[in-house]
Design a protein around this motif. Structure first.
Motif, PDB file in Angstrom:
ATOM      1  N   LYS A  72      68.442   9.657  54.544  1.00 38.33           N
ATOM      2  CA  LYS A  72      69.861   9.666  54.897  1.00 38.33           C
ATOM      3  C   LYS A  72      70.079   9.213  56.344  1.00 38.33           C
ATOM      4  O   LYS A  72      71.035   8.498  56.636  1.00 38.33           O
ATOM      5  N   SER A  76      72.219   5.900  56.879  1.00 35.23           N
ATOM      6  CA  SER A  76      73.465   6.153  57.610  1.00 35.23           C
ATOM      7  C   SER A  76      73.490   5.412  58.941  1.00 35.23           C
ATOM      8  O   SER A  76      74.508   4.810  59.307  1.00 35.23           O
ATOM      9  N   ILE A  97      77.894   7.404  52.743  1.00 31.48           N
ATOM     10  CA  ILE A  97      77.554   8.572  53.558  1.00 31.48           C
ATOM     11  C   ILE A  97      78.176   9.840  52.968  1.00 31.48           C
ATOM     12  O   ILE A  97      77.527  10.895  52.932  1.00 31.48           O
ATOM     13  N   GLU A 100      76.090  11.049  50.173  1.00 34.50           N
ATOM     14  CA  GLU A 100      74.862  11.669  50.665  1.00 34.50           C
ATOM     15  C   GLU A 100      75.118  13.100  51.122  1.00 34.50           C
ATOM     16  O   GLU A 100      74.318  13.998  50.845  1.00 34.50           O
TER      17      GLU A 100
END
Length: 178
Positions: A72, A76, A97, A100
């Motif tokens: 992540k 990101s 995002i 996630e």
């Protein structure tokens, strides 16, 4: 600290290096290619750490926690940098995002109940689509925006899949009483 966890920590350590190469304007095109190399190396560590952990029986609680976190962080960071560089609009980054965060929240909720939500094949396809889209975007390939939106669609589908698989967990009365 086993090898898969060391590879995952390496991936986390590569994130600021990737960002620096990508965002320091004075590096120009060379910076983009250096960033791309770091990004690809980080993506390889993602595949490698999971493979080694499963093959050698080195799956740990720490690894289950930091591996998705490292993924992540990398994805990101890349998306936020691409928005900052005005290569992509904010919408696909926000969608990816947000998904996630939502899935991470589900995993935390499940972990509190002693349930492990394993990565699904859809999640793996989503991650691969995101990686390939980011590589194409960094290279400025003409079809990169199409790849990005394919990644967004797979991200949404895999997020919905996680929600459906977690429906009972989310509606559990024990959780509502907390």
């Amino acid at each position: 600290m086993n090898l898969p966890n060391k590879l995952t920590l390496l991936r986390i350590g590569l994130v600021p290096i990737f960002m620096a190469f990508l965002l320091i304007e004075s590096l120009g095109t060379a910076g983009r290619y250096l960033a791309l190399g770091v990004f690809i190396l980080a993506a390889i560590t993602d595949a490698l750490d999971g493979y080694i952990a499963r093959k050698e029986g080195l799956v740990t609680k720490l690894g289950k926690f930091i591996d998705p976190l490292a993924d992540k962080l990398l994805i990101s960071a890349a998306l936020i940098a691409l928005v900052d560089m005005q290569i992509i609009s904010a919408w696909p980054a926000i969608i990816i995002i947000a998904r996630e965060f939502a899935v991470t929240g589900l995993r935390v909720l499940a972990a509190a109940e002693g349930i492990v939500i394993a990565a699904s094949n859809l999640g793996k396809y989503k991650t691969n689509a995101q990686i390939f889209a980011i590589i194409a975007l960094i290279l400025g390939l003409p079809f990169s925006q199409v790849l990005l939106w394919i990644a967004v669609i797979l991200t949404l589908i895999s997020g919905i899949d996680y929600l459906l698989k977690s429906k009972e967990l989310i509606s559990d009365e024990r959780l509502e009483q907390r």
